[in-house]
Design a protein around this motif. Structure first.
Motif, PDB file in Angstrom:
ATOM      1  N   ASN A  49       6.923  14.970 -10.240  1.00 23.88           N
ATOM      2  CA  ASN A  49       5.681  15.179 -10.952  1.00 23.88           C
ATOM      3  C   ASN A  49       5.031  14.099 -11.404  1.00 23.88           C
ATOM      4  O   ASN A  49       3.857  13.967 -11.334  1.00 23.88           O
ATOM      5  N   LEU A  50       5.920  13.016 -11.946  1.00 24.53           N
ATOM      6  CA  LEU A  50       5.241  11.919 -12.544  1.00 24.53           C
ATOM      7  C   LEU A  50       4.559  11.104 -11.200  1.00 24.53           C
ATOM      8  O   LEU A  50       3.646  10.599 -11.266  1.00 24.53           O
ATOM      9  N   GLY A  51       5.411  11.275 -10.208  1.00 25.49           N
ATOM     10  CA  GLY A  51       4.603  10.587  -8.808  1.00 25.49           C
ATOM     11  C   GLY A  51       3.574  11.145  -8.471  1.00 25.49           C
ATOM     12  O   GLY A  51       2.478  10.481  -7.888  1.00 25.49           O
ATOM     13  N   ASP A  52       3.200  12.244  -8.553  1.00 25.46           N
ATOM     14  CA  ASP A  52       2.091  13.093  -8.232  1.00 25.46           C
ATOM     15  C   ASP A  52       1.067  12.534  -9.047  1.00 25.46           C
ATOM     16  O   ASP A  52      -0.059  12.409  -8.661  1.00 25.46           O
ATOM     17  N   TYR A  53       1.164  12.532 -10.305  1.00 26.73           N
ATOM     18  CA  TYR A  53       0.024  12.045 -11.307  1.00 26.73           C
ATOM     19  C   TYR A  53      -0.185  10.786 -10.905  1.00 26.73           C
ATOM     20  O   TYR A  53      -1.480  10.424 -10.996  1.00 26.73           O
ATOM     21  N   GLN A  73      -4.139   9.117  -9.428  1.00 23.68           N
ATOM     22  CA  GLN A  73      -4.808   8.137  -9.894  1.00 23.68           C
ATOM     23  C   GLN A  73      -5.177   7.030  -9.160  1.00 23.68           C
ATOM     24  O   GLN A  73      -6.038   6.107  -9.559  1.00 23.68           O
ATOM     25  N   LEU A  74      -4.350   7.018  -7.981  1.00 26.90           N
ATOM     26  CA  LEU A  74      -4.387   5.606  -7.043  1.00 26.90           C
ATOM     27  C   LEU A  74      -4.622   6.021  -5.668  1.00 26.90           C
ATOM     28  O   LEU A  74      -3.735   5.941  -4.867  1.00 26.90           O
ATOM     29  N   PRO A  75      -6.135   6.673  -5.270  1.00 22.95           N
ATOM     30  CA  PRO A  75      -5.861   7.222  -4.006  1.00 22.95           C
ATOM     31  C   PRO A  75      -6.139   6.117  -3.093  1.00 22.95           C
ATOM     32  O   PRO A  75      -5.740   6.408  -1.965  1.00 22.95           O
ATOM     33  N   GLU A  76      -5.851   4.854  -3.325  1.00 19.83           N
ATOM     34  CA  GLU A  76      -5.962   3.686  -2.467  1.00 19.83           C
ATOM     35  C   GLU A  76      -4.680   3.437  -1.909  1.00 19.83           C
ATOM     36  O   GLU A  76      -4.364   2.750  -0.855  1.00 19.83           O
ATOM     37  N   LYS A  77      -3.439   4.194  -2.384  1.00 24.63           N
ATOM     38  CA  LYS A  77      -2.127   3.986  -1.989  1.00 24.63           C
ATOM     39  C   LYS A  77      -1.618   5.394  -1.230  1.00 24.63           C
ATOM     40  O   LYS A  77      -2.128   6.317  -1.501  1.00 24.63           O
ATOM     41  N   ASN A  78      -0.635   4.801  -0.360  1.00 25.76           N
ATOM     42  CA  ASN A  78       0.052   6.078   0.218  1.00 25.76           C
ATOM     43  C   ASN A  78       1.535   6.210  -0.337  1.00 25.76           C
ATOM     44  O   ASN A  78       2.071   5.346  -0.553  1.00 25.76           O
ATOM     45  N   LYS A 119       0.871  -1.289   0.021  1.00 26.78           N
ATOM     46  CA  LYS A 119       0.167   0.041   0.036  1.00 26.78           C
ATOM     47  C   LYS A 119       0.846   1.265  -0.050  1.00 26.78           C
ATOM     48  O   LYS A 119       0.481   2.206  -0.655  1.00 26.78           O
ATOM     49  N   ASN A 120       1.874   1.131   0.669  1.00 25.75           N
ATOM     50  CA  ASN A 120       2.885   2.290   0.753  1.00 25.75           C
ATOM     51  C   ASN A 120       3.899   2.377  -0.443  1.00 25.75           C
ATOM     52  O   ASN A 120       4.686   1.470  -0.737  1.00 25.75           O
ATOM     53  N   ILE A 121       4.048   3.463  -1.066  1.00 25.89           N
ATOM     54  CA  ILE A 121       5.041   3.724  -2.195  1.00 25.89           C
ATOM     55  C   ILE A 121       6.019   4.612  -2.086  1.00 25.89           C
ATOM     56  O   ILE A 121       5.337   5.947  -1.864  1.00 25.89           O
ATOM     57  N   LEU A 122       7.205   4.451  -2.047  1.00 24.93           N
ATOM     58  CA  LEU A 122       8.298   5.634  -2.487  1.00 24.93           C
ATOM     59  C   LEU A 122       8.424   5.858  -3.601  1.00 24.93           C
ATOM     60  O   LEU A 122       9.170   4.697  -4.211  1.00 24.93           O
TER      61      LEU A 122
END
Ligand code: 13P
Ligand code: SF4
Length: 305
Positions: free
Chosen positions: A151-155, A159-164, A142-145
């Motif tokens: 900017n790509l990370g923010d995009y 798109q994936l509100p279920e992840k942190n 669920k947790n992604i660094l």
């Protein structure tokens, strides 16, 4: 020698020496015309894995050539111009990311493919702009660094509100030059044009997009669309290429500053010199780096297919 004559010589030599030529879509048109494969960084990495030839020449930036070597260590891999690096790929050190990973062990480290081979050795999976959302959505964590491009990370995060998501401040200096005022100015000048943008642009730019995608994604969207006018929010060569491909449509660059000097560094003569064995730079990576970095690229291909 004329451009045509150099192209003919390259084609003759590449056949004689069994060489595969790969060219990113940002590379000069006279190189793309004679390459075996052209495309975005995802398409090239998959083609590189499947190439039958013993020698591969990458016309692109260094991380792309390293990716080819990692996927095909038995092949001799050259970058046509060794001075062509991607500043974003060199922004983060593997030791720094390994330290963050130790502090946050429940985070999966997702690396944009625009990273060095060394940095990939401490990451869990790679992504390209065309496959980032799909691949991150398939990660069990669920947790992604997400590194290095915030900017790509923010995009992807949107798109994936279920992840942190944890993002660090890295990115592409070329795409990051553009801000909201550029979008508003070009949209005002071309109110009927669709706005197609690369996710390396800032969120304040991406929010106006009619389509967000990789270089190949932008090209195929514009080619298939019934619309007649487009504002292209990525490196200026894509605007030019699209104008060649679709002469009945109109393409406007989001900004004339969208020029990646690294992608412009490779010339047809660099390729000619590499093919005839008097230029280019061979990519050399140690076996431990190849083995560790390969895991994260293989994972990308597995989840992206
Ligand atoms: P693509 O993944 O769209 O090929 O982009 C690579 C790149 O360097 C864009 O700046
Ligand atoms: Fe790197 Fe940006 Fe150039 Fe792409 S456009 S190669 S991300 S510097």
């Amino acid at each position: 020698m004329t451009i045509k004559k150099i192209q003919e010589e390259i084609l003759r030599l590449k056949k004689e020496k069994n060489i595969c030529i790969l060219a990113h879509s940002y590379i000069a048109k006279e190189i793309q015309e004679i390459a075996d494969f052209t495309g975005d960084s995802y398409a090239l990495s998959v083609k590189a894995k499947k190439a039958k030839e013993n020698t591969v020449i990458m016309c692109g930036v260094r991380f792309m050539a390293e990716t080819v070597k990692i996927l095909s260590p038995e092949k001799t891999v050259y970058i046509a111009n060794g001075a062509a690096g991607c500043p974003m790929a060199e922004q983060m050190e593997k030791e720094a990311i390994a330290a963050v990973k130790e502090m946050y062990p429940d985070y999966a480290v997702v690396a944009y493919i625009n990273t060095t081979a060394a940095l990939k050795t401490v990451c869990d999976v790679c992504v390209t702009s065309s496959k980032a959302v799909e691949i991150v959505s398939k990660m069990p964590q669920k947790n992604i660094l997400f590194i290095p491009d915030c900017n790509l990370g923010d995009y992807v995060k949107n798109q994936l509100p279920e992840k942190n998501f944890m993002l660090l401040s890295g990115g592409c200096p070329t795409h990051a030059k553009i801000d909201e005022s550029d979008v508003l100015r070009v949209k005002k000048a071309h109110p009927d044009a669709l706005f197609l943008v690369h996710p390396e642009c800032k969120p304040e730019v991406v929010k106006y997009a009619d389509y967000v995608g990789s270089t190949s994604g932008i090209m195929s969207f514009a080619e298939k669309s019934d619309a007649k006018e487009f504002i292209i929010g990525t490196e200026i060569s894509i605007t030019e290429l699209l104008q060649y491909e679709c002469p009945d449509k109109k393409f406007y660059p989001l900004s004339k500053d969208l020029i990646c000097s690294n992608m412009k560094a490779t010339t047809l003569v660099d390729l000619y010199d590499t093919v005839r064995g008097v230029g280019g730079e061979e990519i050399v990576l140690d076996s431990e780096t190849i083995e560790k970095a390969r895991k994260c690229i293989d994972k990308m291909i597995e989840l992206g297919e």
